[in-house]
Design an enzyme around this catalytic site. Structure first.
Site, mmCIF file in Angstrom:
data_model
loop_
_atom_site.group_PDB
_atom_site.id
_atom_site.type_symbol
_atom_site.label_atom_id
_atom_site.label_comp_id
_atom_site.label_asym_id
_atom_site.label_seq_id
_atom_site.Cartn_x
_atom_site.Cartn_y
_atom_site.Cartn_z
ATOM 1 N N SER A 1 0.814 -1.209 0.000
ATOM 2 C CA SER A 1 0.000 0.000 0.000
ATOM 3 C C SER A 1 0.848 1.260 0.000
ATOM 4 O O SER A 1 0.325 2.353 -0.181
ATOM 5 C CB SER A 1 -0.933 0.008 1.216
ATOM 6 O OG SER A 1 -0.182 -0.094 2.404
ATOM 7 N N HIS B 1 -1.762 -3.335 -6.270
ATOM 8 C CA HIS B 1 -2.423 -2.948 -5.022
ATOM 9 C C HIS B 1 -3.907 -3.320 -5.087
ATOM 10 O O HIS B 1 -4.735 -2.595 -5.633
ATOM 11 C CB HIS B 1 -2.241 -1.441 -4.791
ATOM 12 C CG HIS B 1 -2.806 -0.959 -3.509
ATOM 13 N ND1 HIS B 1 -3.214 0.338 -3.319
ATOM 14 C CD2 HIS B 1 -3.038 -1.605 -2.326
ATOM 15 C CE1 HIS B 1 -3.681 0.476 -2.083
ATOM 16 N NE2 HIS B 1 -3.589 -0.688 -1.475
ATOM 17 N N GLU C 1 -5.094 -1.141 -8.422
ATOM 18 C CA GLU C 1 -4.125 -0.093 -8.736
ATOM 19 C C GLU C 1 -2.796 -0.782 -9.065
ATOM 20 O O GLU C 1 -2.181 -1.385 -8.199
ATOM 21 C CB GLU C 1 -3.967 0.837 -7.525
ATOM 22 C CG GLU C 1 -3.054 2.014 -7.755
ATOM 23 C CD GLU C 1 -2.927 2.881 -6.513
ATOM 24 O OE1 GLU C 1 -2.786 4.111 -6.662
ATOM 25 O OE2 GLU C 1 -2.943 2.331 -5.388
ATOM 26 N N ASN D 1 -3.311 5.381 -1.634
ATOM 27 C CA ASN D 1 -2.950 5.499 -0.220
ATOM 28 C C ASN D 1 -2.222 6.788 0.124
ATOM 29 O O ASN D 1 -2.171 7.171 1.285
ATOM 30 C CB ASN D 1 -2.140 4.287 0.234
ATOM 31 C CG ASN D 1 -3.056 3.136 0.587
ATOM 32 O OD1 ASN D 1 -4.266 3.301 0.628
ATOM 33 N ND2 ASN D 1 -2.501 1.967 0.825
#
Length: 288
Positions: free
Chosen positions: A121, A142, A154, A192
């Site tokens: 992350s 991700h 992602e 994130n």
């Protein structure tokens, strides 16, 4: 490009469980590796529960049973079995010292052609690739939680990630029933770098007694149409994971805006990690 059939998954926490379940449900053979039999037994039970729960909402009588799904997953503490993996998804805790050791083992055991996807992350994909001898075959992937229910991933291109690796990763995600958005490498990436700041600031608001837990979350749900508020989201992700991630951002950017909230640190020290521990900002009757 032929279908990817055997996938290694390293780390049997919440994300590793979700990735393994999703892969098995889409016809892959999975090798799930973690450090202890207790962790693997817990993962096995969680996958069984998750598949059974999904079955309640599926009217298709041909849906696979928990045993059908589990039979596609090999649970092991031995990295050696990953020598059969065509692709590996790593889901280890967001601590660089741990990840570095994992990639050294993977690099030594897996065939040269095997691509590695870091389900991280916050940690730079380029940094992860630097401890391997296959930097062109390392990519960020991700996943969102809960993995089987989230259609978008992602994907992060490291400095050396090749176009071929990107295409391989996209193909595997398509086989899992997922799409991806490809972004460039930077600590925290897009999701994130924004989300951890939001959650951390929401915890500061709670610490400063500006609003209650429920009020903070309700504002985001009713004013902005979010399905979950930032504190509910923190419980879902895991407060320990939130802390690890915000610490990585703080270290990476040396920017005070990423300073972890003292209340977040205190809650993690107290074992209040969210859904998986049974209590975080909210209480849960069935912790993961």
């Amino acid at each position: 490009m032929r279908e990817i059939q055997t996938v290694g998954v390293v780390g049997a926490g919440v994300m590793g469980i979700g990735v393994s379940q999703n892969l098995a449900q889409t016809g892959h053979q999975v090798i799930l590796v973690d450090v202890s039999e207790d962790i693997l037994n817990h993962a096995k039970q969680e996958i069984r529960n998750n598949v059974r729960f999904q079955g309640f909402f599926q009217k298709n009588s041909e849906a696979e049973s928990p045993d059908d799904i589990l039979n596609k997953i090999k649970f092991s503490t031995n990295y050696k079995f990953l020598e059969d993996a065509e692709f590996v998804v790593e889901n280890v805790t967001e601590k660089w010292d741990l990840k570095k050791e994992v990639y050294a083992q993977l690099d030594a055991i897996c065939p040269e052609k095997t691509a590695f996807a870091a389900n991280t992350s916050a940690i730079s994909i380029t940094r992860i690739a630097s401890v391997t001898k296959r930097a062109t075959r390392v990519v960020g992937m991700h996943f969102m939680n809960p993995v089987p229910m989230k259609p978008m991933v992602e994907m992060i291109r490291g400095h050396h990630t090749s176009d071929e690796t990107i295409e391989t990763a996209k193909k595997m995600l398509a086989q899992m029933g997922k799409e991806c958005i490809i972004v460039n490498d930077s600590p925290g990436f897009v999701s994130n770098r924004v989300l951890m700041l939001t959650i951390n600031e929401a915890i500061f608001i709670l610490q400063d007694q500006v609003a209650s837990i429920e009020e903070v979350d309700k504002i985001f749900k009713t004013c902005f149409g979010h399905k979950m508020g930032p504190l509910e989201t923190a419980d879902l992700i895991g407060l320990d994971t939130i802390l690890f991630s915000i610490e990585v951002l703080y270290e990476s950017f040396n920017d005070s805006k990423y300073r972890p909230c003292p209340l977040l640190k205190k809650m993690v020290d107290a074992g209040l990690h969210g859904r998986k521990s049974g209590k975080g900002f909210y209480a849960y009757s069935n912790p993961n």
